[in-house]
Design a protein around this motif. Structure first.
Motif, PDB file in Angstrom:
ATOM      1  N   GLY A 166     131.993  30.207 -41.836  1.00 31.29           N
ATOM      2  CA  GLY A 166     131.926  29.850 -43.253  1.00 31.29           C
ATOM      3  C   GLY A 166     130.684  29.052 -43.590  1.00 31.29           C
ATOM      4  O   GLY A 166     129.591  29.300 -43.053  1.00 31.29           O
ATOM      5  N   ASP A 167     130.840  28.076 -44.471  1.00 31.84           N
ATOM      6  CA  ASP A 167     129.709  27.243 -44.898  1.00 31.84           C
ATOM      7  C   ASP A 167     129.160  26.395 -43.767  1.00 31.84           C
ATOM      8  O   ASP A 167     127.998  25.989 -43.797  1.00 31.84           O
ATOM      9  N   THR A 168     129.995  26.083 -42.788  1.00 36.31           N
ATOM     10  CA  THR A 168     129.534  25.284 -41.646  1.00 36.31           C
ATOM     11  C   THR A 168     128.562  26.066 -40.780  1.00 36.31           C
ATOM     12  O   THR A 168     127.671  25.504 -40.147  1.00 36.31           O
ATOM     13  N   GLY A 169     128.725  27.371 -40.740  1.00 33.90           N
ATOM     14  CA  GLY A 169     127.816  28.223 -39.994  1.00 33.90           C
ATOM     15  C   GLY A 169     128.091  28.229 -38.502  1.00 33.90           C
ATOM     16  O   GLY A 169     129.114  27.731 -38.024  1.00 33.90           O
ATOM     17  N   LEU A 170     127.168  28.803 -37.766  1.00 32.07           N
ATOM     18  CA  LEU A 170     127.228  28.869 -36.305  1.00 32.07           C
ATOM     19  C   LEU A 170     126.148  27.964 -35.731  1.00 32.07           C
ATOM     20  O   LEU A 170     125.001  27.998 -36.183  1.00 32.07           O
ATOM     21  N   VAL A 257     117.271  31.337 -35.287  1.00 31.74           N
ATOM     22  CA  VAL A 257     118.509  30.749 -34.754  1.00 31.74           C
ATOM     23  C   VAL A 257     118.272  29.879 -33.525  1.00 31.74           C
ATOM     24  O   VAL A 257     118.687  28.711 -33.501  1.00 31.74           O
ATOM     25  N   PRO A 258     117.623  30.372 -32.458  1.00 36.57           N
ATOM     26  CA  PRO A 258     117.429  29.489 -31.300  1.00 36.57           C
ATOM     27  C   PRO A 258     116.455  28.342 -31.559  1.00 36.57           C
ATOM     28  O   PRO A 258     116.530  27.304 -30.890  1.00 36.57           O
ATOM     29  N   ILE A 259     115.547  28.508 -32.503  1.00 35.86           N
ATOM     30  CA  ILE A 259     114.585  27.447 -32.784  1.00 35.86           C
ATOM     31  C   ILE A 259     115.232  26.325 -33.589  1.00 35.86           C
ATOM     32  O   ILE A 259     115.092  25.135 -33.259  1.00 35.86           O
ATOM     33  N   VAL A 260     115.961  26.664 -34.632  1.00 38.91           N
ATOM     34  CA  VAL A 260     116.573  25.660 -35.501  1.00 38.91           C
ATOM     35  C   VAL A 260     117.915  25.182 -34.943  1.00 38.91           C
ATOM     36  O   VAL A 260     118.313  24.044 -35.112  1.00 38.91           O
ATOM     37  N   GLY A 261     118.633  26.092 -34.287  1.00 41.94           N
ATOM     38  CA  GLY A 261     119.900  25.722 -33.681  1.00 41.94           C
ATOM     39  C   GLY A 261     121.107  25.870 -34.570  1.00 41.94           C
ATOM     40  O   GLY A 261     122.207  25.466 -34.185  1.00 41.94           O
ATOM     41  N   ILE A 262     120.940  26.462 -35.730  1.00 41.73           N
ATOM     42  CA  ILE A 262     122.059  26.654 -36.652  1.00 41.73           C
ATOM     43  C   ILE A 262     121.694  27.742 -37.658  1.00 41.73           C
ATOM     44  O   ILE A 262     120.510  27.927 -37.977  1.00 41.73           O
TER      45      ILE A 262
END
Length: 362
Positions: A166-170, A257-262
């Motif tokens: 959801g809004d929390t993300g992965l 994704v792997p750079i920012v982490g989310i």
């Protein structure tokens, strides 16, 4: 275009590659190198926008859709890699006994994940582009539809908490294809991959601009009916550019994704798509380097000003976009030409326009 200019652009790509791949890792701290990697991800998507919008005349305001396809494909794989044989932690919070959703299972495979990052945007953009361009949908109608799709996808992900977070993300990724992300050396490696992919995208677009397809794309933008009369299908030309643009957005999202982490719906919705468009407009949508440099500049502004004045950054971005459209419609990349082009005397007649369409036909 003179014979010298293409090779001048190629030399510029070489200098850009040296700065990103050799100089930046040596002079930047880990924090700013990570930020630069994030900007490179946006720049990859921006290069594709420059191809579709700057050369093809398609205002692609829904690139968040394809950015999301790559980002969530990568995020699902990294989440499963972190969880191992267990169910991802965020799913356990909502239902400890529920099985892993069926569409998650293939993303345990590295090969499937990489194929999904490439094929999903190609398939979606191909189907969408075929449905629109073959029916002559263009201009504001195309832009509104693309933006609506980005909003719809972000809303869908926000409402599927159990399946997507959801809004929390992965987030909370610990591994990147077997490499530990907390290791500084591995984080530099991930940055270098993103920077190298940006260079590859610039080289691909440089070659496309010099090709027969590049000439057809510009001709379709400027005189679509004449292209059709010459025996070419403008819908097919625009479709190819749209698919390439979607693929680049997906690649940018995957490395983000792997750079920012989310990854969250906020990174793929309407605001994110407009953010990319603003960067491309600032740098110069029709130039080779303009979209990438504009995206990096806007990303740097967001990180610098957004952290100290988060409420004011959207207003600054909007004002910047308005100023560029009003006073620099060709972006910052047009400034050197304004100062270097010789001024024509009032008595001198204007030079005739090049017959681009006839050259394409020949």
């Amino acid at each position: 275009m003179t014979k010298r200019k293409p090779w001048l652009s190629l030399a510029g790509i070489g200098v850009f590659a040296v700065l990103l791949l050799a100089v930046a890792p040596l002079v930047l701290s880990d924090h700013w190198l990570s930020n630069l990697g994030k900007y490179c991800c946006w720049a990859i998507a921006a290069v594709g926008i420059g191809l579709a919008w700057g050369r093809g005349g398609m205002l692609v305001m829904g690139q968040g859709v394809f950015f999301a396809l790559g980002a969530y494909s990568m995020a699902m794989h990294l989440t499963l890699e972190t969880a191992g044989d267990r169910i991802p932690g965020f799913m356990v919070l909502y239902d400890p006994l529920a099985p892993l959703p069926a569409f998650w299972e293939p993303f345990r495979s590295t090969a499937f994940t990489l194929l999904a990052i490439v094929l999903l945007p190609v398939i979606v953009a191909g189907l969408l582009g075929y449905a629109l361009f073959k029916r002559g949908v263009k201009g504001a109608y195309f832009a509104i539809l693309a933006q609506a799709l980005a909003v719809a996808l972000a809303t869908l992900i926000s409402s599927t908490i159990r399946e997507t977070g959801g809004d929390t993300g992965l987030s909370d990724f610990k591994y990147f294809f077997g490499f530990v992300l907390n290791d500084p050396a591995n984080r530099v490696m991930v940055y270098l991959i993103a920077a190298a992919l940006l260079i590859v995208c610039l080289l691909a677009v440089w070659q496309l601009y010099r090709s027969r397809f590049g000439e057809l794309l510009v001709a379709t933008r400027d005189a679509e009916e004449r292209v059709r009369f010459l025996g070419y299908d403008p819908g097919t030309v625009k479709l190819v550019a749209f698919v390439i643009s979607a693929l680049m957005a997906s690649i940018g999202g995957a490395m983000f994704v792997p750079i920012v982490g989310i990854i969250t719906p906020a990174e793929i919705g309407a605001a994110a798509s407009i953010f990319l468009i603003a960067g491309v407009a600032l740098g110069g949508r029709a130039s080779l380097f303009g979209p990438a440099l504009g995206a990096i500049a806007v990303g740097w502004g967001q990180s610098s000003l957004g952290s100290t004045w988060p409420d004011g950054w959207p207003y600054v971005l909007g004002l910047l976009f308005i100023v560029v459209i009003l006073f620099l419609p060709k972006g910052l990349s047009s400034l050197p030409a304004r100062f270097t082009l010789p001024r024509r005397s009032p008595e001198e007649p204007p030079a005739p326009a090049p017959a681009e369409l006839e050259e394409v036909r020949s």
